[in-house]
Design a protein around this motif. Sequence first.
Motif, PDB file in Angstrom:
ATOM      1  N   UNK A 212       0.832  -1.214   0.000  1.00 54.66           N
ATOM      2  CA  UNK A 212       0.000   0.000   0.000  1.00 54.66           C
ATOM      3  C   UNK A 212       0.861   1.257   0.000  1.00 54.66           C
ATOM      4  N   UNK A 213       2.063   1.160   0.598  1.00 55.92           N
ATOM      5  CA  UNK A 213       2.959   2.314   0.653  1.00 55.92           C
ATOM      6  C   UNK A 213       3.840   2.414  -0.590  1.00 55.92           C
ATOM      7  N   UNK A 214       3.739   1.423  -1.488  1.00 59.23           N
ATOM      8  CA  UNK A 214       4.546   1.442  -2.703  1.00 59.23           C
ATOM      9  C   UNK A 214       6.004   1.085  -2.486  1.00 59.23           C
ATOM     10  N   UNK A 215       6.295   0.350  -1.403  1.00 65.61           N
ATOM     11  CA  UNK A 215       7.693   0.029  -1.076  1.00 65.61           C
ATOM     12  C   UNK A 215       7.933  -1.484  -1.022  1.00 65.61           C
ATOM     13  N   UNK A 216       7.139  -2.254  -1.762  1.00 66.39           N
ATOM     14  CA  UNK A 216       7.263  -3.707  -1.728  1.00 66.39           C
ATOM     15  C   UNK A 216       8.274  -4.234  -2.747  1.00 66.39           C
ATOM     16  N   UNK A 217       8.756  -3.384  -3.644  1.00 67.98           N
ATOM     17  CA  UNK A 217       9.712  -3.830  -4.649  1.00 67.98           C
ATOM     18  C   UNK A 217      11.145  -3.762  -4.164  1.00 67.98           C
ATOM     19  N   UNK A 218      12.062  -4.127  -5.050  1.00 67.30           N
ATOM     20  CA  UNK A 218      13.491  -4.058  -4.745  1.00 67.30           C
ATOM     21  C   UNK A 218      14.191  -3.013  -5.597  1.00 67.30           C
ATOM     22  N   UNK A 219      13.418  -2.135  -6.183  1.00 68.16           N
ATOM     23  CA  UNK A 219      14.009  -1.092  -7.006  1.00 68.16           C
ATOM     24  C   UNK A 219      13.424  -1.090  -8.405  1.00 68.16           C
ATOM     25  N   UNK A 220      13.987  -0.240  -9.239  1.00 65.70           N
ATOM     26  CA  UNK A 220      13.483  -0.070 -10.608  1.00 65.70           C
ATOM     27  C   UNK A 220      13.581  -1.385 -11.378  1.00 65.70           C
ATOM     28  N   UNK A 221      12.514  -1.692 -12.121  1.00 62.92           N
ATOM     29  CA  UNK A 221      12.504  -2.892 -12.935  1.00 62.92           C
ATOM     30  C   UNK A 221      12.175  -4.165 -12.186  1.00 62.92           C
ATOM     31  N   UNK A 222      11.748  -4.032 -10.927  1.00 61.98           N
ATOM     32  CA  UNK A 222      11.370  -5.210 -10.146  1.00 61.98           C
ATOM     33  C   UNK A 222       9.894  -5.130  -9.790  1.00 61.98           C
ATOM     34  N   UNK A 223       9.310  -6.274  -9.467  1.00 58.77           N
ATOM     35  CA  UNK A 223       7.924  -6.291  -9.020  1.00 58.77           C
ATOM     36  C   UNK A 223       7.673  -7.517  -8.162  1.00 58.77           C
ATOM     37  N   UNK A 224       6.734  -7.371  -7.244  1.00 60.67           N
ATOM     38  CA  UNK A 224       6.311  -8.497  -6.420  1.00 60.67           C
ATOM     39  C   UNK A 224       5.444  -9.404  -7.284  1.00 60.67           C
ATOM     40  N   UNK A 240      12.923  -9.992 -11.036  1.00 61.48           N
ATOM     41  CA  UNK A 240      14.075  -9.099 -11.077  1.00 61.48           C
ATOM     42  C   UNK A 240      14.569  -8.932 -12.511  1.00 61.48           C
ATOM     43  N   UNK A 241      15.423  -7.944 -12.712  1.00 60.69           N
ATOM     44  CA  UNK A 241      16.052  -7.735 -14.013  1.00 60.69           C
ATOM     45  C   UNK A 241      17.046  -8.867 -14.268  1.00 60.69           C
ATOM     46  N   UNK A 242      16.827  -9.710 -15.289  1.00 58.77           N
ATOM     47  CA  UNK A 242      17.727 -10.846 -15.509  1.00 58.77           C
ATOM     48  C   UNK A 242      19.114 -10.430 -15.993  1.00 58.77           C
TER      49      UNK A 242
END
Length: 291
Positions: A212-224, A240-242
Motif C-alpha cells: 500500500x505504501x509502494x515500497x514492496x519492490x526491490x528497485x526499478x525494474x522489479x515487481x512483487x 528481477x532484471x535478468x
Amino acid sequence: MGKGARKKGPKPDRKPKVRDVFVGQPFEGLAAEPELIALREFVPSATAKLTLADGGDVTLGTVLPMAAAAFVRSDGERFLGLQVQTRSSDISRDLGRALRWLLDAEPGDVLSVPDTTSPTDPDEHNRLQDLLVPSAELEVALHTDFAWWLPEDADATGDVAVSLERANAAIMPTDRLGSGAYWVLAGEKAHLRWVRPEPENLLLQALARLSAAGTLGLGEGTRYAGSFRAHGLLVPVWDLDPEAHAREWAEPKDQLGARLDEALKSLDSEPLNAAERRARDGLIGRQLTIR
C-alpha cells in the motif's frame, strides 16, 4: 445356515489401524527451517553439514544420485537427501529415519527410498527435531553441478553417470542472498525467492503494508510476483532484471528485509487500514500451495 449361526465362532485377528496425521509444518522448531524448505523446494545443487545432537558427520544434500534418500560415498562421507519423490505425512520423520539408517551404513550403501510405511511408535524419536541441535543454522555451499556426488578424482559410471548427466542439465543458475533467500535465473526471468519464518497471517499483513505504501519492490525494474506456501511457511517471490548480476540484489534485499521487519513491528500497535486490507486481499489472490 442362518445369520445368527454364521456370526458365531472365533473372530479373525485384525491389525489395529494406524492413523497417520499430516504434519503441515514438518521443520517447525528448527532454526534452519527456512533453509531446509528452500533446499528441498527450489535450490538445485547444494550441501550443508548437519549438527547432530549425538555427534557424527553427515552432509545434507539437495539431490542425491538417482534421487536416493541417503547414501555413503566410497570414501566414507555420509549424505542425506532432501529432494526425494517418496514421502509420508511427516517429512521430518522420513528424513529422521533415513538419518538413523545412514549412521549405521557402510561405504557404498544406498537407501533408495525413505521408510514411509512403518507404523509410528509413541516412543520413536526419529524426527529431525529429535536428532539435530535445534538452534543450529545451516552453512550452505552452493554448487554449479553435482560433482560432489563423487570422491575427488573419481569418475561416474553406469546409472550414476546417467543420473549425474541429467541432474547437471537441469540446474538453473542460483545464488544465496541470505537465510532462505535465493536469486534464481529461470530461463529468461530472474527471481528472488525468500522463505520467511513468520506466521503467514502476520507476514501477509506486513507485505500488504509495504504494498500500500509502494515500497514492496526491490528497485526499478522489479515487481512483487506473488507467493507460495511450502511446508507451513510463506515464500514471497519477486521478479528481477535478468541482466543484473545476482550480487547486485544483495543490498536491495537487505533493505527490503529491514522494511518488512519495521512493518511487522508496527502491526502490534497499528492495525491495517482500509487501503492495506485491500492490498492484503490482492496478495492472497496470488498464492499457491506446495505440499
